[in-house]
Design an enzyme around this catalytic site. Structure first.
Site, PDB file in Angstrom:
ATOM      1  N   SER A  27       7.553  -3.755   7.787  1.00  0.00           N
ATOM      2  CA  SER A  27       7.895  -3.764   9.208  1.00  0.00           C
ATOM      3  C   SER A  27       7.308  -4.998   9.878  1.00  0.00           C
ATOM      4  O   SER A  27       6.091  -5.208   9.867  1.00  0.00           O
ATOM      5  CB  SER A  27       7.357  -2.499   9.899  1.00  0.00           C
ATOM      6  OG  SER A  27       7.365  -2.639  11.303  1.00  0.00           O
ATOM      7  N   ASN A  82      -4.318  16.120   4.911  1.00  0.00           N
ATOM      8  CA  ASN A  82      -3.635  15.609   6.092  1.00  0.00           C
ATOM      9  C   ASN A  82      -4.540  14.675   6.883  1.00  0.00           C
ATOM     10  O   ASN A  82      -5.736  14.893   7.009  1.00  0.00           O
ATOM     11  CB  ASN A  82      -3.194  16.769   6.983  1.00  0.00           C
ATOM     12  CG  ASN A  82      -2.141  17.618   6.320  1.00  0.00           C
ATOM     13  OD1 ASN A  82      -0.963  17.363   6.441  1.00  0.00           O
ATOM     14  ND2 ASN A  82      -2.573  18.639   5.574  1.00  0.00           N
ATOM     15  N   ILE A  86      -2.933   4.492   7.432  1.00  0.00           N
ATOM     16  CA  ILE A  86      -4.002   4.324   6.447  1.00  0.00           C
ATOM     17  C   ILE A  86      -4.184   2.861   6.087  1.00  0.00           C
ATOM     18  O   ILE A  86      -5.304   2.348   6.014  1.00  0.00           O
ATOM     19  CB  ILE A  86      -3.699   5.142   5.186  1.00  0.00           C
ATOM     20  CG1 ILE A  86      -3.722   6.638   5.516  1.00  0.00           C
ATOM     21  CG2 ILE A  86      -4.717   4.851   4.089  1.00  0.00           C
ATOM     22  CD1 ILE A  86      -5.057   7.151   5.978  1.00  0.00           C
ATOM     23  N   LYS A 122      -0.193  16.849  -1.281  1.00  0.00           N
ATOM     24  CA  LYS A 122       1.138  17.414  -1.486  1.00  0.00           C
ATOM     25  C   LYS A 122       1.716  17.054  -2.850  1.00  0.00           C
ATOM     26  O   LYS A 122       2.778  17.547  -3.228  1.00  0.00           O
ATOM     27  CB  LYS A 122       2.073  16.955  -0.367  1.00  0.00           C
ATOM     28  CG  LYS A 122       1.832  17.709   0.943  1.00  0.00           C
ATOM     29  CD  LYS A 122       2.812  17.296   2.004  1.00  0.00           C
ATOM     30  CE  LYS A 122       2.765  18.243   3.191  1.00  0.00           C
ATOM     31  NZ  LYS A 122       1.450  18.375   3.815  1.00  0.00           N
ATOM     32  N   ALA A 166      -0.845   1.350  -0.282  1.00  0.00           N
ATOM     33  CA  ALA A 166      -0.654   2.403   0.710  1.00  0.00           C
ATOM     34  C   ALA A 166       0.782   2.493   1.196  1.00  0.00           C
ATOM     35  O   ALA A 166       1.102   3.369   2.004  1.00  0.00           O
ATOM     36  CB  ALA A 166      -1.578   2.158   1.906  1.00  0.00           C
ATOM     37  N   SER A 179      -2.803  10.007  12.681  1.00  0.00           N
ATOM     38  CA  SER A 179      -1.801   9.062  12.186  1.00  0.00           C
ATOM     39  C   SER A 179      -0.461   9.355  12.859  1.00  0.00           C
ATOM     40  O   SER A 179      -0.304  10.321  13.594  1.00  0.00           O
ATOM     41  CB  SER A 179      -1.655   9.194  10.666  1.00  0.00           C
ATOM     42  OG  SER A 179      -1.164  10.471  10.338  1.00  0.00           O
ATOM     43  N   SER A 208      -2.745   8.481  -2.529  1.00  0.00           N
ATOM     44  CA  SER A 208      -1.898   9.632  -2.836  1.00  0.00           C
ATOM     45  C   SER A 208      -2.143  10.752  -1.824  1.00  0.00           C
ATOM     46  O   SER A 208      -2.740  10.524  -0.771  1.00  0.00           O
ATOM     47  CB  SER A 208      -2.150  10.106  -4.272  1.00  0.00           C
ATOM     48  OG  SER A 208      -1.169  11.041  -4.660  1.00  0.00           O
TER      49      SER A 208
END
Length: 651
Positions: free
Chosen positions: A320, A472, A298, A418, A372, A476, A415
């Site tokens: 990362s 969902n 995202i 879930k 994100a 991704s 967000s």
């Protein structure tokens, strides 16, 4: 078959040798066309007489430099098309003019002036015929007589379909057997000898011709009509693909790898949400924008779309190193392509490091922050609840605190559905992140000493906090569609956790657009959700993908088929059905597909002590204490049977 395969040794020769052969052929044809011209004009079949030999010398000496100048020896015969033939005609036209002028000028004995007209016409005929025959011979061997090649129909007899057909003539992967088109005026006609079929004729043609693949070459078709076509083709035992890029077609580099699997929108069978361009640009144009988790699925799409809206500076925050390097390099390419002047700043940082976040916000003074960064894979967070809470809850609090202290104007949290009555730690941690922002949004000033101790004093809140919740994300990392595609390539089985598992789905671009637009509508504390239509059964998606790959399914009473669907069983943390709203009666917004909800939350004064307890529990990896606090704070957590699937990713 032997005729077509006889071209293989020629194709294996070095390019320089093949070019010399073509030059030699043209020179020979130039001489032969002179002989034919004499035969037609004066019925002469013997050796040249008088000064006729000069014409035999003139023809090849004049043709060679002209053909070189027009680039006829740079062309590849297998790729010869109308443009190459037109270029040949221009070259021979210039040759004919100069040849005729030479005949008139020198007035050689025994050479009629009409030879200057007849010979160039014959020469053009011979050269063009040689090109066409070579193309038929060399390209035809690629698709005929070889076992195992795909038998293809192209859906669309327009420009894209015809260009695809021309490109396919030079590869071995498919034998093109016809076209399909909805236009009744085209049905029954032919293109290069291939029939154009109507949609109703397709099932019979598939069975009669042994069709294995159908390629959609209708790039301008509306989504509704495209979905209707795919729904019909899904019932046939064929692999349905979509058109490659037009650049690949034009370059003649089309192979089976260039044919793309169907878009995610095709698999879902619904149109994506259309963006409101004014909302997209409102908090971005000519501003400094910061994105955390910039290298994720995202986050990276957010960065791409933000860049296109013309910000002054784009700050990428990512934990990362490789992910940051990848997205930074891609964005630099986009910036150069569109000639943008914005500054792109790649920063390695963890949201768990408050001091680093403060330093970044103080140095760059972003106007808008899109948060994100999160641990989002449900089963992994379920196995590592301490890390999940430290990153998702306290990482969000750290970023929000740094934003408030730097007077960031807008802070938007990415967000997930879930977070609604969550049955797993990941969802509960995201709901906790929402509660943190709701508490901050409700306060004109926040005393962080209640949370972290010390006499820091209250921080004035001039930041608008908002949350964007969606389902969902297809495509991704860890999402179900790439998983199913990989399993289809491996021969199966397709793994589904439960036959009744359903999910709301959206594409990555849709999700990013929603985040950007919702953030622009925020006034403070809202939870935005998308009207995502009807949820999709995972097992139905698996069946749809298998059928569109030309495979039959072995399940139930069907013991014969190409691939299995395996029910793996519900895993800890997953619900059968997902929800988007905690409360009822959501409010509408300026965007017809975005809803708004002000859900129940608690004040910062009530929340801070619980955050202290949770942080202590997380730092000592007390999973039991973490889950007890989550049950205390998050409505619905721990009250339902729980399962999760590694086949899907949410954020």
């Amino acid at each position: 078959m032997l005729f077509y395969k006889s071209a293989t040794p020629l194709l294996a020769l070095p390019r320089s040798v093949k070019r010399l052969l073509v030059v030699a052929l043209d020179l020979i044809l130039a001489v032969i066309s002179v002989w034919f011209a004499y035969y037609l004009r004066v019925d002469q079949t013997g050796f040249p007489q008088l000064q006729q030999k000069y014409v035999y010398v003139l023809a090849p000496l004049l043709a060679f430099p002209i053909f070189v100048r027009f680039g006829l020896y740079r062309a590849i015969f297998r790729y010869t098309g109308m443009s190459a033939l037109a270029n040949t005609a221009k070259a021979v036209g210039l040759y004919g003019f100069l040849f005729f002028v030479a005949i008139l000028t020198f007035k050689w004995a025994g050479v009629p002036r009409s030879i200057g007209l007849i010979q160039p016409i014959l020469f053009l005929l011979f050269v063009s015929t040689s090109r066409a025959m070579a193309r038929f011979w060399l390209a035809g061997q690629s698709t005929k007589g070889y076992p195992g090649v795909g038998r293809l129909l192209i859906y669309g007899a327009g420009e894209a379909g015809v260009q695809t057909a021309l490109a396919l003539a030079v590869v071995r992967e498919f034998v093109l057997l016809g076209f399909i088109d909805d236009d009744s005026a085209k049905v029954g006609r032919t293109i290069n000898g291939l029939d154009i079929l109507g949609p109703d004729q397709v099932p019979e043609a598939v069975e009669r011709m042994g069709i294995t693949d159908i390629l959609l070459a209708v790039p301008s078709l509306g989504r509704a009509r495209r979905n209707a076509i795919i729904a019909k083709l899904r019932e046939l035992p064929v692999h349905v693909r979509t058109l490659p890029g037009m650049v690949d077609l034009a370059s003649g580099r089309v192979t089976v790898r260039d044919f793309q699997e169907l878009d995610i929108e095709d698999l879902l069978g619904r149109a994506p949400v259309s963006p409101d361009e004014a909302l997209l640009a409102r908090n971005l144009f000519n501003k400094t924008v910061l994105v955390t988790g910039a290298g994720g699925s995202i986050g990276s799409e957010l960065c791409r779309q933000i860049l296109l809206e013309g910000p002054q500076k784009l700050v990428l925050v990512e934990h990362s190193e490789f992910a940051l390097y990848t997205i930074h390099r891609e964005l630099e390419g986009l910036r150069a392509e569109h000639h943008f002047s914005l500054e792109i700043v790649p920063l390695l940082a963890s949201v768990a490091n408050l001091d680093r976040l403060r330093e970044i916000c103080h140095a760059h003074r972003p106007a808008t922050v899109y948060h994100a960064a999160a641990y989002k894979h449900v089963p992994l967070v379920e196995c590592n609840p301490s890390e999940g809470v430290l990153n998702n809850v306290f990482g969000t609090l750290n970023m929000a605190r740094a934003a408030m202290e730097s007077a960031v104007e807008y802070f938007v949290l990415v967000s997930t559905d879930k977070a609604v009555r969550p049955t797993n730690v990941m969802g509960a941690s995201k709901r906790m992140a929402e509660l943190v922002l709701q508490a901050l949004a409700a306060s004109s000033a926040v005393d962080f000493s209640v949370y972290c101790g010390g006499a820091l004093g209250a921080v004035e809140n001039r930041t608008v906090f908002a949350m964007v919740r969606f389902g969902n994300v297809l495509g991704s990392s860890g999402s179900v569609v790439p998983l199913f595609r990989r399993q289809l390539q491996e021969g199966g089985p397709l793994t589904v956790t439960h036959p009744e598992v359903t999910r709301y789905f959206m594409t990555i671009p849709e999700a990013a657009q929603l985040v950007l637009q919702a953030g622009a509508m925020a006034n403070g504390g809202e939870v935005f959700v998308l009207d995502m239509g009807q949820p999709v059964k995972i097992i139905d998606l698996a069946r749809r993908m298998a059928k569109l790959s030309g495979l039959t399914i072995r399940e139930g009473d069907h013991f014969v088929g190409d691939i299995d669907i395996k029910i793996t069983g519900l895993r800890p943390g997953e619900k059968l059905y997902e929800e988007l709203l905690i409360g009822d009666n959501p409010e509408g917004t300026a965007h017809e597909r975005i809803m708004k909800a002000r859900e129940h939350h608690i004040s910062w004064a009530e929340l801070a002590p619980l955050l202290v307890r949770m942080r202590v529990a997380a730092e000592v990896s007390d999973e039991r204490a973490i889950k007890e606090i989550l049950k205390e704070l998050v409505h619905g957590y721990g009250t339902q049977p729980i399962v999760t699937t590694e086949d899907e990713t949410t954020v």
